[in-house]
Scaffold this motif. Sequence first.
Motif, PDB file in Angstrom:
ATOM      1  N   GLY A 166       0.802  -1.220   0.000  1.00  0.00           N
ATOM      2  CA  GLY A 166       0.000   0.000   0.000  1.00  0.00           C
ATOM      3  C   GLY A 166       0.829   1.262   0.000  1.00  0.00           C
ATOM      4  O   GLY A 166       0.284   2.362   0.156  1.00  0.00           O
ATOM      5  N   GLY A 167       2.162   1.132  -0.193  1.00  0.00           N
ATOM      6  CA  GLY A 167       3.036   2.305  -0.164  1.00  0.00           C
ATOM      7  C   GLY A 167       3.076   3.077  -1.471  1.00  0.00           C
ATOM      8  O   GLY A 167       3.898   4.005  -1.599  1.00  0.00           O
ATOM      9  N   GLY A 168       2.214   2.745  -2.410  1.00  0.00           N
ATOM     10  CA  GLY A 168       2.234   3.453  -3.695  1.00  0.00           C
ATOM     11  C   GLY A 168       1.856   4.913  -3.590  1.00  0.00           C
ATOM     12  O   GLY A 168       2.266   5.730  -4.423  1.00  0.00           O
ATOM     13  N   SER A 169       1.071   5.277  -2.563  1.00  0.00           N
ATOM     14  CA  SER A 169       0.662   6.676  -2.401  1.00  0.00           C
ATOM     15  C   SER A 169       1.601   7.451  -1.476  1.00  0.00           C
ATOM     16  O   SER A 169       1.274   8.552  -1.048  1.00  0.00           O
ATOM     17  CB  SER A 169      -0.759   6.745  -1.835  1.00  0.00           C
ATOM     18  OG  SER A 169      -0.804   6.140  -0.539  1.00  0.00           O
ATOM     19  N   VAL A 170       2.761   6.870  -1.185  1.00  0.00           N
ATOM     20  CA  VAL A 170       3.724   7.494  -0.279  1.00  0.00           C
ATOM     21  C   VAL A 170       4.841   8.152  -1.079  1.00  0.00           C
ATOM     22  O   VAL A 170       5.405   7.554  -1.999  1.00  0.00           O
ATOM     23  CB  VAL A 170       4.325   6.454   0.690  1.00  0.00           C
ATOM     24  CG1 VAL A 170       5.394   7.094   1.568  1.00  0.00           C
ATOM     25  CG2 VAL A 170       3.237   5.822   1.547  1.00  0.00           C
ATOM     26  N   ILE A 171       5.147   9.384  -0.743  1.00  0.00           N
ATOM     27  CA  ILE A 171       6.328  10.074  -1.259  1.00  0.00           C
ATOM     28  C   ILE A 171       7.386  10.026  -0.172  1.00  0.00           C
ATOM     29  O   ILE A 171       7.156  10.464   0.957  1.00  0.00           O
ATOM     30  CB  ILE A 171       5.998  11.525  -1.646  1.00  0.00           C
ATOM     31  CG1 ILE A 171       5.008  11.545  -2.814  1.00  0.00           C
ATOM     32  CG2 ILE A 171       7.263  12.289  -2.021  1.00  0.00           C
ATOM     33  CD1 ILE A 171       4.568  12.935  -3.210  1.00  0.00           C
ATOM     34  N   TYR A 172       8.537   9.491  -0.512  1.00  0.00           N
ATOM     35  CA  TYR A 172       9.575   9.180   0.475  1.00  0.00           C
ATOM     36  C   TYR A 172      10.678  10.237   0.427  1.00  0.00           C
ATOM     37  O   TYR A 172      11.178  10.599  -0.645  1.00  0.00           O
ATOM     38  CB  TYR A 172      10.151   7.800   0.156  1.00  0.00           C
ATOM     39  CG  TYR A 172      11.258   7.310   1.057  1.00  0.00           C
ATOM     40  CD1 TYR A 172      10.978   6.636   2.236  1.00  0.00           C
ATOM     41  CD2 TYR A 172      12.595   7.513   0.717  1.00  0.00           C
ATOM     42  CE1 TYR A 172      11.992   6.167   3.048  1.00  0.00           C
ATOM     43  CE2 TYR A 172      13.618   7.044   1.524  1.00  0.00           C
ATOM     44  CZ  TYR A 172      13.307   6.373   2.690  1.00  0.00           C
ATOM     45  OH  TYR A 172      14.329   5.905   3.496  1.00  0.00           O
ATOM     46  N   LEU A 173      11.051  10.735   1.615  1.00  0.00           N
ATOM     47  CA  LEU A 173      12.139  11.700   1.741  1.00  0.00           C
ATOM     48  C   LEU A 173      13.260  11.099   2.585  1.00  0.00           C
ATOM     49  O   LEU A 173      13.004  10.435   3.589  1.00  0.00           O
ATOM     50  CB  LEU A 173      11.665  12.990   2.421  1.00  0.00           C
ATOM     51  CG  LEU A 173      10.436  13.703   1.859  1.00  0.00           C
ATOM     52  CD1 LEU A 173      10.183  14.982   2.636  1.00  0.00           C
ATOM     53  CD2 LEU A 173      10.618  14.002   0.387  1.00  0.00           C
ATOM     54  N   TYR A 174      14.485  11.366   2.171  1.00  0.00           N
ATOM     55  CA  TYR A 174      15.647  10.899   2.945  1.00  0.00           C
ATOM     56  C   TYR A 174      16.759  11.933   2.821  1.00  0.00           C
ATOM     57  O   TYR A 174      17.021  12.449   1.737  1.00  0.00           O
ATOM     58  CB  TYR A 174      16.154   9.552   2.429  1.00  0.00           C
ATOM     59  CG  TYR A 174      17.427   9.079   3.107  1.00  0.00           C
ATOM     60  CD1 TYR A 174      17.387   8.386   4.297  1.00  0.00           C
ATOM     61  CD2 TYR A 174      18.680   9.348   2.543  1.00  0.00           C
ATOM     62  CE1 TYR A 174      18.551   7.955   4.921  1.00  0.00           C
ATOM     63  CE2 TYR A 174      19.845   8.927   3.155  1.00  0.00           C
ATOM     64  CZ  TYR A 174      19.776   8.227   4.353  1.00  0.00           C
ATOM     65  OH  TYR A 174      20.929   7.822   4.973  1.00  0.00           O
ATOM     66  N   GLN A 175      17.397  12.226   3.945  1.00  0.00           N
ATOM     67  CA  GLN A 175      18.554  13.122   3.950  1.00  0.00           C
ATOM     68  C   GLN A 175      19.747  12.386   4.525  1.00  0.00           C
ATOM     69  O   GLN A 175      19.648  11.743   5.575  1.00  0.00           O
ATOM     70  CB  GLN A 175      18.274  14.382   4.768  1.00  0.00           C
ATOM     71  CG  GLN A 175      19.450  15.350   4.803  1.00  0.00           C
ATOM     72  CD  GLN A 175      19.051  16.724   5.317  1.00  0.00           C
ATOM     73  OE1 GLN A 175      18.202  17.385   4.737  1.00  0.00           O
ATOM     74  NE2 GLN A 175      19.659  17.144   6.403  1.00  0.00           N
TER      75      GLN A 175
END
Length: 599
Positions: free
Chosen positions: A322-331
């Motif tokens: 269900g992670g298709g609607s997730v925008i992922y951020l990483y620093q």
Amino acid sequence: MSEALIILDPAAEKSLQQQIREKLIQGILSGSIPASHKMPSSRRMAEQLGVARNTVVLAYQQLVDDGFLVTRERSGFYVSDTVSQQGVISHSAGEPQRDEDDRSFWRTHCNAVSVNRRALQARPANWLQYPFPFVSNEYDPRLYPGAEWRECTRDIFTAREVAQWATLGSNEDDRHLVEQICTRLLPRRGIYVEPGQILLTCGVEQACHLLGELLLGDQRKLALVQPAAGETGEIFRRTGAQMLPLAQDADGPLLDQNLQQADCIYLQPNVHNPTAVTCSLERRRLLLKQAREQGAVIIENDCDHDFCYHGNPLPPLKGMDGGGSVIYLYQFPKIIDPGMQLAFVVAPKPVIQRLRALRYTLRERVPALNQRLLAKFVAAGHLDAALFKITQQLKERWTALGEALMYHLPKLNVRRASCGTACWLELPQHMDGAQLQISAEKNGLLLEAVSDGSAVRLGFSAIDADKIEGGVRVLAQLINGELQAEEESLTNMAGRRLSAQDLQKEMPGAVFLGTNTLGESYRIELKPDGTMLGYSRNDVEMDETDTGRWWLDGDQWVRQWRTWSYGRKASFHVVTDGHRIKWFNESGKLIDTAVVANE
């Protein structure tokens, strides 16, 4: 004139020759040393500064080679006229403009800016020299992998490498770095994407700005957990979106009415900043299900995923069903690239294409040199090695902090996640976090008051493990009222009053750190020859320096600055109390306290 511009710091990393050269250039460019001005002889300058004559001769010669000075036969060194003719020096023809007129002019031309003043408050200068720096978002520079970065820097400046990264287009991302992200970083988190689904940004803040411009607006609603630290909330607020505060419990954000109304949800499921809450696996599943049912987008900031001290980190929302609607951020962790602060966004290709177009309009692409340097660092395995080493160090500190809090503050509610670099400490109801922060700093302990003052945040990434218990002990004494936090006098003071013999022994070479009544942090160094060096920084990071003299008058310590305190002489009785030093005036009133720095 020129001698007064130069204050040398023997402890600085720059050589004395380089310091002299830079100070003279500063004076020439500012007009403090005018064109055609005759410079002091090298012998006189050397005597004034207390350095070898050859040091001044070499500095002068470099300035001649660079065109700042010229030599005249049998006359000496002069400031070059050509510097002024080239328009480098600018002099005002009229009277200097009054500060209030200048403020009024710009006040009418600038739009109002709403920023939490706490966010503008800089940490004290030389914060790392405080005995107990429980600061968050800072790291011990001794953990920085400097040798590995130097190796990669040499590699990227070969002719072949330069031809690759220097020819990148104005809106391209380095394919080598994107490839390393796709094949090495993301698969460990259970995320498998193509290069076209990644966009590099100058930190998470720029990523949030781009996403806010793309996803939010007047008709949109954004839900985020409160309290929210950093600039993220303010960035999203400026899009005009309606902000919906989310409540949370020990398992993470609650699926309340605000979340169900949101078009977009901003989450930090791994470790929420500042409360250190980790979202449970079951709550993550429920959040994904709820977002899918209402058609909401989740922006996931996967902060501190790399530092896990107990078990394995939970999977990011992006890597779950269900992670298709997730925008992922990483620093990338600050300890790895403190100068770059490079981040990336993982999203479907249509989203990345639009974000890339927005980034182009801002002209704020990550420099190509930094991208290739980080790509080399990751490909060579240095990132993995550094993260492993740093995690071991942080785990030792994480354990020490937990033990110290349980022993010295057993009755307070403490939240310490298995990841991250800080913990959350709820204070007793009668105590204000802002006042505690001020009292703690006077005792050499730096911490961060958050929210409404009911809690503080203790970072452990910049403090040695063997100093943690001592710092928590001081914090416990402040909370329990065992340490003097109110006004003292010389008659009821706590500590050891210094005699003339003590002053003669302990003052030369001492360094003091503190904050004055204006909220400006300062650093004072007492030289053995009786001179003083002073440095201060205010809340808009304007630096000021001054010099002065100090001496003893019986059992009193006397100081006189050149410009600070009107340049007036002042005498004090001195008391030391642990890491603190206190100054009392001749009538016995407490004037100031500071921390004795760890040099």
